[in-house]
Design a protein around this motif. Structure first.
Motif, PDB file in Angstrom:
ATOM      1  N   TRP A  16     -60.318 -31.254 -44.407  1.00 15.14           N
ATOM      2  CA  TRP A  16     -61.476 -31.681 -43.634  1.00 15.14           C
ATOM      3  C   TRP A  16     -61.913 -30.550 -42.713  1.00 15.14           C
ATOM      4  O   TRP A  16     -61.115 -29.776 -42.213  1.00 15.14           O
ATOM      5  CB  TRP A  16     -61.122 -32.906 -42.799  1.00 15.14           C
ATOM      6  CG  TRP A  16     -62.261 -33.392 -41.974  1.00 15.14           C
ATOM      7  CD1 TRP A  16     -62.450 -33.197 -40.625  1.00 15.14           C
ATOM      8  CD2 TRP A  16     -63.411 -34.115 -42.431  1.00 15.14           C
ATOM      9  NE1 TRP A  16     -63.627 -33.774 -40.231  1.00 15.14           N
ATOM     10  CE2 TRP A  16     -64.244 -34.348 -41.321  1.00 15.14           C
ATOM     11  CE3 TRP A  16     -63.802 -34.602 -43.680  1.00 15.14           C
ATOM     12  CZ2 TRP A  16     -65.444 -35.045 -41.419  1.00 15.14           C
ATOM     13  CZ3 TRP A  16     -64.990 -35.297 -43.771  1.00 15.14           C
ATOM     14  CH2 TRP A  16     -65.800 -35.508 -42.656  1.00 15.14           C
ATOM     15  N   ARG A  32     -61.719 -40.401 -41.872  1.00 11.65           N
ATOM     16  CA  ARG A  32     -62.909 -39.672 -41.436  1.00 11.65           C
ATOM     17  C   ARG A  32     -64.022 -39.847 -42.463  1.00 11.65           C
ATOM     18  O   ARG A  32     -63.811 -39.601 -43.648  1.00 11.65           O
ATOM     19  CB  ARG A  32     -62.620 -38.178 -41.272  1.00 11.65           C
ATOM     20  CG  ARG A  32     -61.712 -37.835 -40.112  1.00 11.65           C
ATOM     21  CD  ARG A  32     -61.624 -36.332 -39.939  1.00 11.65           C
ATOM     22  NE  ARG A  32     -60.721 -35.940 -38.877  1.00 11.65           N
ATOM     23  CZ  ARG A  32     -61.077 -35.774 -37.618  1.00 11.65           C
ATOM     24  NH1 ARG A  32     -62.325 -35.988 -37.266  1.00 11.65           N
ATOM     25  NH2 ARG A  32     -60.202 -35.390 -36.714  1.00 11.65           N
ATOM     26  N   THR A  83     -64.877 -29.604 -39.454  1.00 13.32           N
ATOM     27  CA  THR A  83     -65.939 -30.083 -38.563  1.00 13.32           C
ATOM     28  C   THR A  83     -67.296 -29.614 -39.049  1.00 13.32           C
ATOM     29  O   THR A  83     -68.320 -30.138 -38.641  1.00 13.32           O
ATOM     30  CB  THR A  83     -65.702 -29.607 -37.130  1.00 13.32           C
ATOM     31  OG1 THR A  83     -65.559 -28.187 -37.137  1.00 13.32           O
ATOM     32  CG2 THR A  83     -64.440 -30.238 -36.558  1.00 13.32           C
TER      33      THR A  83
END
Length: 123
Positions: A100, A55, A102
């Protein structure tokens, strides 16, 4: 602990590579990001990635010009900055969080911060 370095003075159109050395743990599932803050302006995200890979994300203002990457062996994250312009002049910070998210662009999501390295782009 995060230690940022690599800032300096560069002419417009030039390049720099910032480094952020991390210590004090293993960061496999962490998210790491670069932010910047110019005088009188709010801190804004530049790029983020999951330390283990898979990502990456960039602010629209730097897409195609900046690249975030990491060297696991050195526990170091880099920000390669190409085609710099005077609007990129800022203090750049690296930041770390446990996973991680969003909401990767929000500074409030990050738990650990480096001390900042100054980038000045002359016209």
């Amino acid at each position: 602990q995060l230690q940022a370095s690599g800032g300096g003075l560069v002419q417009a159109g030039g390049s720099l590579r910032l480094s952020c050395a991390a210590s004090g743990g293993t960061f496999t599932n962490y998210a790491v990001a670069w932010f910047r803050q110019a005088p009188g302006k709010e801190r804004e995200v530049v790029a983020a990635m999951r330390w283990s890979g898979g990502r990456t994300a960039y602010a629209d203002s730097v897409k195609g010009r900046f690249t975030i990457s990491r060297d696991n062996a050195k526990s170091t994250v880099y920000l390669r900055m190409n085609s710099l312009n005077p609007e990129d002049t800022s203090v750049y910070y690296c930041a770390l969080r446990g996973s991680w998210t969003t909401n990767w662009s929000s500074a409030s999501e990050y738990e650990h911060w480096g001390q900042g390295t100054e980038v000045t782009v002359s016209s």
